[in-house]
Scaffold this motif. Sequence first.
Motif, PDB file in Angstrom:
ATOM      1  N   SER A 145       0.746  -1.271  -0.083  1.00 45.08           N
ATOM      2  CA  SER A 145      -0.093  -0.247  -0.061  1.00 45.08           C
ATOM      3  C   SER A 145       1.057   1.403  -0.052  1.00 45.08           C
ATOM      4  N   CYS A 146       2.115   1.104  -0.044  1.00 43.73           N
ATOM      5  CA  CYS A 146       2.958   2.342   0.492  1.00 43.73           C
ATOM      6  C   CYS A 146       3.121   2.899  -1.375  1.00 43.73           C
ATOM      7  N   PRO A 147       3.634   3.938  -1.392  1.00 42.28           N
ATOM      8  CA  PRO A 147       3.899   4.380  -2.688  1.00 42.28           C
ATOM      9  C   PRO A 147       5.140   3.729  -3.204  1.00 42.28           C
ATOM     10  N   THR A 148       5.092   3.126  -4.429  1.00 43.37           N
ATOM     11  CA  THR A 148       5.975   2.140  -5.058  1.00 43.37           C
ATOM     12  C   THR A 148       6.199   2.618  -6.480  1.00 43.37           C
ATOM     13  N   LEU A 149       7.521   2.938  -6.672  1.00 47.85           N
ATOM     14  CA  LEU A 149       8.103   3.469  -7.861  1.00 47.85           C
ATOM     15  C   LEU A 149       8.874   2.329  -8.646  1.00 47.85           C
ATOM     16  N   GLY A 150       8.278   1.872  -9.877  1.00 47.39           N
ATOM     17  CA  GLY A 150       9.038   0.899 -10.896  1.00 47.39           C
ATOM     18  C   GLY A 150       9.731   1.737 -11.897  1.00 47.39           C
ATOM     19  N   ILE A 151      10.882   1.308 -12.144  1.00 43.50           N
ATOM     20  CA  ILE A 151      12.016   2.008 -12.919  1.00 43.50           C
ATOM     21  C   ILE A 151      12.215   1.037 -14.107  1.00 43.50           C
ATOM     22  N   CYS A 152      12.098   1.492 -15.385  1.00 45.22           N
ATOM     23  CA  CYS A 152      12.334   0.867 -16.576  1.00 45.22           C
ATOM     24  C   CYS A 152      11.633  -0.419 -16.768  1.00 45.22           C
TER      25      CYS A 152
END
Length: 196
Positions: free
Chosen positions: A70-77
């Motif tokens: 539920s936390c902010p999650t940042l996927g890169i590429c």
Amino acid sequence: MNIVILDTNCANLLSLKLSIKKLGYQPIITTNSDIIKNADKLFIPGVGSASEIMKQLFMSNLIQVIKSISCPTLGICLGMQVFSSFSSESNGVKMLDIINTPVTLLNTQTLPLPHTGWNQIFFNQHHPLLHNIKTGSWFYFIHSYAFPVNKYTIAYTEYNMQFSSVIQKNNFFGVQFHPEKSGSLGSKLLFNFLEM
């Protein structure tokens, strides 16, 4: 604040960690599900193949953990592409299906693949992830597959065709470029995410 970088066993782990540390944070690289579940911010980096990253997530028993985070999650590429329903890479790979849209090979015509180097992102509306970043700004890309432009697209990039370069669905954010390789604007984007 608990800043967690998911250990996807890829090449940009340490450069991402260093970029975050330069902003004054102390990230942890791990596959420990208890640490991941208690993250305040989660990064999912990725370089390589769709089948390999999904194999890593499966072997670490993290597929359901990530889908339910539920936390902010940042996927890169490639870490952004895992949010898709399916990747057409390697005769097809089932992904996490957080965003019910497939990732497909870029239709570049005569332009080379992978799409490598600096390119622009374009957007029409203000978004917290892009605070103090102007439309038309340049970021560093290296990829052959991408999300098509869809209802979760925040910004797009052109490389013979338009594709999604920034997406968001609920607490899941994704960038197709590498902010850790994109100079001051990449640092700004990482800072915006960490300060959300």
